[in-house]
Design an enzyme around this catalytic site. Structure first.
Site, mmCIF file in Angstrom:
data_model
loop_
_atom_site.group_PDB
_atom_site.id
_atom_site.type_symbol
_atom_site.label_atom_id
_atom_site.label_comp_id
_atom_site.label_asym_id
_atom_site.label_seq_id
_atom_site.Cartn_x
_atom_site.Cartn_y
_atom_site.Cartn_z
ATOM 1 N N GLY A 118 0.788 -1.229 0.000
ATOM 2 C CA GLY A 118 0.000 0.000 0.000
ATOM 3 C C GLY A 118 0.817 1.276 0.000
ATOM 4 C CB SER A 125 -0.993 -0.495 -5.490
ATOM 5 O OG SER A 125 -1.107 0.154 -4.231
ATOM 6 C CE1 TYR A 462 11.181 6.670 -2.455
ATOM 7 C CE2 TYR A 462 12.891 7.954 -3.519
ATOM 8 C CZ TYR A 462 12.487 7.130 -2.503
ATOM 9 O OH TYR A 462 13.382 6.743 -1.531
#
Length: 518
Positions: A118, A125, A462
């Site tokens: 997560g 996601s 990132y």
């Protein structure tokens, strides 16, 4: 990288917020796929588990649906199903369950999102603006360590903390080069490369993968031999959720000494922080590969209680303090490291220390998936190839002090990272990179206005939709943002995508689009 680039980066966050709001509002109506049809499909694909299908498939009508959806969300900006077209959450216990979820999603015209921990910075996601399911890998969290051969099989739903814990529990002489945050999912982290405090010595997490189990868009379950070397190359750093669902990695463990040394030295502008940071840029990538010194930069307090910039020089050294102090006197004397600044601990304790916590607490804290301060945040990143001048550093400090900018984390490269070629795996940022910068703005209050205020001031792991997003899902569109992550490797990734997922089943706002013409 110039200071004006940092200011522009912060300003562009406002545009992102407006685009995000548009997509959210325009996608407010949710049309559910009939529950009986989808659940029956999954049950038919997994007949041996049909009696317990209620523990495998959760619909919005299920009492546990909201809890499971929110359970591993780290960024509260995406902690709501109000505007999202989430149809089902699948929590597989086996590769066959994942296969069933893929097949039934194709049958019913649903997209798939794959979640391991997560930590996706943009929530891709577990969010989508078209009807979709989440394959939540939380139950696939087994770690099997073979200390005799120095390897481990790690299921994709295991966290980095669980991986570290089980490796150290089986062998005090082994570690693994992965990230700092223990609640990150190993599946997504390794898929994107996986940088961490050991990378100058051993490379990225993905550099140390030797096999994997993946389920394709056609429902095939493949290991390295079955998928072939091109496919295997693509999943090690090509980003999660692009080519299939990786359910397990086989990794090479790395040797670590009985004791490592850590230190954290704070310096403010009054204490010459600007000159120290400028000097660090020139030398940190040249340090001995056993030495990793990152800088954590934020707005702190000066001796009079006013705003200042504080830089914490945070280090891991693979050796004792008796070895480190003279090495620092030679390599970075300006920092003035003293023996009393150093702490000798085990490598496994250093994984807790590097996360900003007391390394003396029980190691079981690494097993706590919820041991993390959650909130609203936005992250961005840069790879720096030329030192930022002192003048431009001072301009950056001004931006940080005048706004509500959060934290910058500067991670040094060099060492092993320079020895691995740009095309060894899809992650291309190798020789010539001095350091990586992560910009991180975090806040606790909710609401659109709060988000706007913080976004104004604010590597594929990132993830950043500001650099581009897919609208039509075509190669030329994806190439705009893809080359920023993958440089010259993007074309090869798109070609492999066309071979292994020719129908572009695995897609999102920033997924690799297939190219059939390489």
């Amino acid at each position: 990288m110039e200071a004006i680039g940092v200011e522009a980066k912060m300003a562009h966050l406002l545009t992102y917020a407006i685009v995000s709001l548009f997509f959210s509002v325009s996608s407010a109506v949710v049309d559910l796929v009939p529950e009986h049809n989808f659940v029956t499909c999954v049950a038919n694909q997994s007949p041996q588990y049909s009696a317990t299908i209620s523990k495998l498939v959760y619909s919005p009508h299920s009492p546990s649906f909201s809890f499971i959806f929110q359970s591993s969300i780290q960024n509260f900006r995406f902690n709501s199903t109000k505007f999202h077209k989430l149809q089902y959450i699948i929590t597989p216990y086996s590769a066959d369950h994942v296969k069933a979820a893929i097949i039934c999603s194709k049958v019913h015209g649903l997209q798939v999102r794959i979640r391991s921990g997560g930590h996706d910075y943009e929530g891709l996601s577990y969010n989508s603006y078209v009807p979709f399911i989440i394959i939540d890998l939380v139950n696939l969290n087994n770690v099997r360590v073979d200390s005799n051969n120095g390897t481990a099989w790690v299921q994709a739903g295991a966290t980095v903390g669980e991986l570290y814990y089980h490796v150290a529990n089986q062998s005090k002489g082994h570690g693994f080069p992965a990230g700092v945050c223990p609640s990150m999912g190993a599946g997504g982290h390794i898929s994107g490369g996986g940088q961490g405090t050991l990378m100058r010595k051993f490379g990225l997490a993905a550099d140390n993968v030797v096999d994997a189990i993946v389920i394709t868009a056609d429902g095939n379950i493949l290991d390295r031999q079955g998928m072939g070397e091109d496919f295997f190359w693509a999943i090690r750093g090509g980003g999660g959720g692009n080519f299939g669902v990786v359910v397990e990695w086989k990794i090479n463990l790395v040797p670590v000494p009985p004791k490592v040394t850590v230190f954290n030295i704070p310096r403010t502008l009054e204490q010459n922080a600007t000159k120290l940071i400028h000097r660090w840029q020139q030398i940190a990538h040249k340090f001995h590969e056993d030495l990793f010194i990152r800088i954590i930069i934020f707005v702190g307090k000066d001796s009079k209680g006013g705003k200042t910039i504080q830089a914490n020089f945070n280090s891991l050294f693979l050796g004792t303090s008796d070895q480190l102090v003279p090495l620092m006197a030679k390599s970075f004397p300006e920092l003035g490291l003293k023996p009393e600044d150093c702490k000798e601990i085990s490598w496994i304790q250093s994984t807790i220390y590097s996360n900003g916590e007391n390394p003396g607490q029980p190691l079981e804290v690494l097993l706590d998936r919820n041991h993390v301060q959650k909130g609203f945040f936005k992250g961005k990143s840069d790879f720096v190839t030329e030192p930022i001048s002192e003048t431009n550093l001072e301009a950056i400090w001004k931006v940080m002090q005048e706004g509500e900018a959060g934290v910058m984390v500067w991670d040094p490269y060099g060492g092993k990272m320079c020895e691995i070629s740009e095309s060894s795996i899809p992650f291309p940022h190798r020789a010539g990179v001095l350091h990586n910068i992560q910009y991180f703005s975090k806040w606790q209050e909710g609401g659109y206005l709060a988000e706007q205020r913080h976004l104004k001031t604010a590597y594929v792991n990132y993830r950043d939709l500001d650099i581009g997003r897919n609208i039509h899902g075509i190669f030329s569109e994806a190439k705009i943002w893809g080359e920023k992550y993958f440089k010259g490797n993007f074309d090869q990734l798109a070609h492999i995508k066309g071979m292994v997922d020719y129908g572009n089943f695995f897609k999102n706002e920033q997924s690799i689009a297939p190219n059939f013409y390489l």
